[in-house]
Design a protein around this motif. Structure first.
Motif, PDB file in Angstrom:
ATOM      1  N   ARG A 171      39.866  67.318  47.898  1.00  0.00           N
ATOM      2  CA  ARG A 171      40.393  68.679  47.820  1.00  0.00           C
ATOM      3  C   ARG A 171      41.710  68.798  47.058  1.00  0.00           C
ATOM      4  O   ARG A 171      42.088  69.903  46.660  1.00  0.00           O
ATOM      5  CB  ARG A 171      40.590  69.235  49.241  1.00  0.00           C
ATOM      6  N   THR A 172      42.403  67.708  46.844  1.00  0.00           N
ATOM      7  CA  THR A 172      43.747  67.764  46.261  1.00  0.00           C
ATOM      8  C   THR A 172      43.842  66.886  45.024  1.00  0.00           C
ATOM      9  O   THR A 172      43.356  65.754  45.023  1.00  0.00           O
ATOM     10  CB  THR A 172      44.803  67.322  47.292  1.00  0.00           C
ATOM     11  N   ALA A 173      44.473  67.409  43.966  1.00  0.00           N
ATOM     12  CA  ALA A 173      44.614  66.652  42.725  1.00  0.00           C
ATOM     13  C   ALA A 173      45.927  66.973  42.043  1.00  0.00           C
ATOM     14  O   ALA A 173      46.455  68.089  42.145  1.00  0.00           O
ATOM     15  CB  ALA A 173      43.455  66.964  41.776  1.00  0.00           C
ATOM     16  N   LEU A 174      46.473  65.977  41.357  1.00  0.00           N
ATOM     17  CA  LEU A 174      47.618  66.146  40.468  1.00  0.00           C
ATOM     18  C   LEU A 174      47.091  66.144  39.039  1.00  0.00           C
ATOM     19  O   LEU A 174      46.129  65.448  38.721  1.00  0.00           O
ATOM     20  CB  LEU A 174      48.621  65.008  40.653  1.00  0.00           C
ATOM     21  N   TYR A 175      47.743  66.905  38.153  1.00  0.00           N
ATOM     22  CA  TYR A 175      47.248  66.970  36.775  1.00  0.00           C
ATOM     23  C   TYR A 175      48.389  67.270  35.807  1.00  0.00           C
ATOM     24  O   TYR A 175      49.452  67.747  36.192  1.00  0.00           O
ATOM     25  CB  TYR A 175      46.173  68.051  36.640  1.00  0.00           C
ATOM     26  N   THR A 176      48.122  66.995  34.553  1.00  0.00           N
ATOM     27  CA  THR A 176      49.021  67.396  33.471  1.00  0.00           C
ATOM     28  C   THR A 176      48.182  67.715  32.236  1.00  0.00           C
ATOM     29  O   THR A 176      47.143  67.081  32.009  1.00  0.00           O
ATOM     30  CB  THR A 176      50.054  66.299  33.140  1.00  0.00           C
ATOM     31  N   THR A 177      48.602  68.713  31.478  1.00  0.00           N
ATOM     32  CA  THR A 177      47.887  69.115  30.265  1.00  0.00           C
ATOM     33  C   THR A 177      48.898  69.420  29.168  1.00  0.00           C
ATOM     34  O   THR A 177      49.923  70.056  29.425  1.00  0.00           O
ATOM     35  CB  THR A 177      47.028  70.370  30.493  1.00  0.00           C
ATOM     36  N   ALA A 178      48.611  68.957  27.949  1.00  0.00           N
ATOM     37  CA  ALA A 178      49.417  69.291  26.781  1.00  0.00           C
ATOM     38  C   ALA A 178      48.506  69.903  25.734  1.00  0.00           C
ATOM     39  O   ALA A 178      47.360  69.458  25.548  1.00  0.00           O
ATOM     40  CB  ALA A 178      50.109  68.046  26.221  1.00  0.00           C
TER      41      ALA A 178
END
Length: 339
Positions: free
Chosen positions: A296-303
């Motif tokens: 249910r939980t996630a960390l993310y990054t987008t460029a």
């Protein structure tokens, strides 16, 4: 305050009615990210919503009517988690529908996603959300077209799920005398194992003309990488835009994956005073990473960066407007949790 009281009253009412339903589920997603964007030498720093998934809250239910027949409802609204407010002028603006389901498939009435937009969502590796959203390079869109994503007064039919991998849906939206709302369209696809292919077409009456969209997508999961391709053609008046997209999702650990996508948008035809949102060519590049802490939980990054050619696309709706021929870029880091 009034919206909060209304929301509590509505949800309390659903909880009270749960005993009369076969199932009633309260669900949602909270997605918030620290975001930095830059264009024309100006930058914007903010806490933003919807970096990886759209923040939302909703309630849905299904009642077994017997004989293989079921009735269902679905109410879902956008949420601005950074401010705690409803992120729309409509409380249930994402979806509000009632359905009848059986061996024949599903008939759905109300507001919801158009069939053609579902094709775009399925084959954009960012599911048309956040800085990598492929539709940020779609031109010929504006306030006059109210059916590009979701539509009001929608009558939809979904094929049954047991057709050997074939799936599809078809819809008609009643304009009810309002320009830009009368629409019809559909999609047809085939999914078997690691392969998924689909196509969709939609037309909307607007400004005494028609906005038309054709979208074709395909993906294949090679296990070490899932590759997706998407082609969309938008037409309005004398203008036509072709958008080519290729993307990939690469699992790098048991819990983490890298996403990457490239889009080339080309607009041609003569400038038409009646055309909506006329813009030129652009290229978009995006890369991201998501690490799942749990189901249910996630960390993310987008460029992401959009390189404009006589156009002014920007990487985020609330970023600084890009100058024609300039660049717009951004990066964010966020967390999402579903319930």
């Amino acid at each position: 305050m009034k919206k909060s009281l209304v929301a509590l009253a509505v949800l309390a009412g659903f909880a009270g009615a749960a005993a009369a339903q076969s199932s009633v589920t309260l669900f949602g997603v909270i997605d918030v990210a620290a975001r930095y964007t830059k264009a024309n030498g100006q930058d914007t720093k903010q806490l933003s919503n919807d970096g990886s998934s759209s923040s939302r809250i909703g309630v849905r239910g299904v009642e077994d009517l017997g004989g293989g027949l079921k009735a269902g409802f679905w109410l879902e609204g956008a949420l601005a988690a950074d401010t705690g407010t409803a992120d729309s002028s409509r409380f249930w603006g994402r979806r509000a529908s009632v359905s009848l389901m059986g061996d024949f498939g599903e008939v759905r009435l109300g507001r919801g996603k158009t069939s053609t937009r579902l094709v775009v969502d399925d084959f954009d590796v960012y599911t048309t959300t956040g800085l990598g959203d492929v539709t940020r390079t779609y031109s010929l869109l504006g306030s006059g077209i109210d059916t590009f994503n979701r539509a009001d007064n929608l009558v939809q039919y979904f094929l049954p799920a047991d057709l050997g991998g074939v799936y599809g849906s078809f819809d008609v939206a009643a304009g009810e005398g309002t320009d830009g709302k009368k629409s019809y369209g559909g999609r047809l696809g085939y999914k078997a194992g690691d392969l998924n292919v689909a196509g969709g077409y939609q037309t909307t009456d607007v400004a005494n003309s028609k906005f038309k969209q054709l979208s074709l997508g395909a993906s294949y999961d090679f296990k070490v990488v899932k590759v997706s391709g998407l082609y969309s053609q938008l037409k309005f008046g004398s203008r036509k835009q072709n958008v080519y997209t290729i993307g990939a999702v690469v699992p790098v650990t048991a819990a983490g994956s890298v996403t990457a996508q490239y889009t080339k948008a080309e607009t041609n035809g003569t400038a038409d005073a009646a055309a909506i949102g006329v813009r030129g060519d652009a290229q978009a590049f995006s890369i991201g990473y998501q690490h799942n802490l749990s189901k249910r939980t996630a960390l993310y990054t987008t460029a992401s960066i959009i390189d404009n050619d006589n156009s002014n696309f920007r990487v985020a709706n609330n970023a600084v407007a890009a100058a024609a021929g300039g660049k717009s870029g951004g990066i964010d880091v966020g967390i999402k949790h579903s319930f």
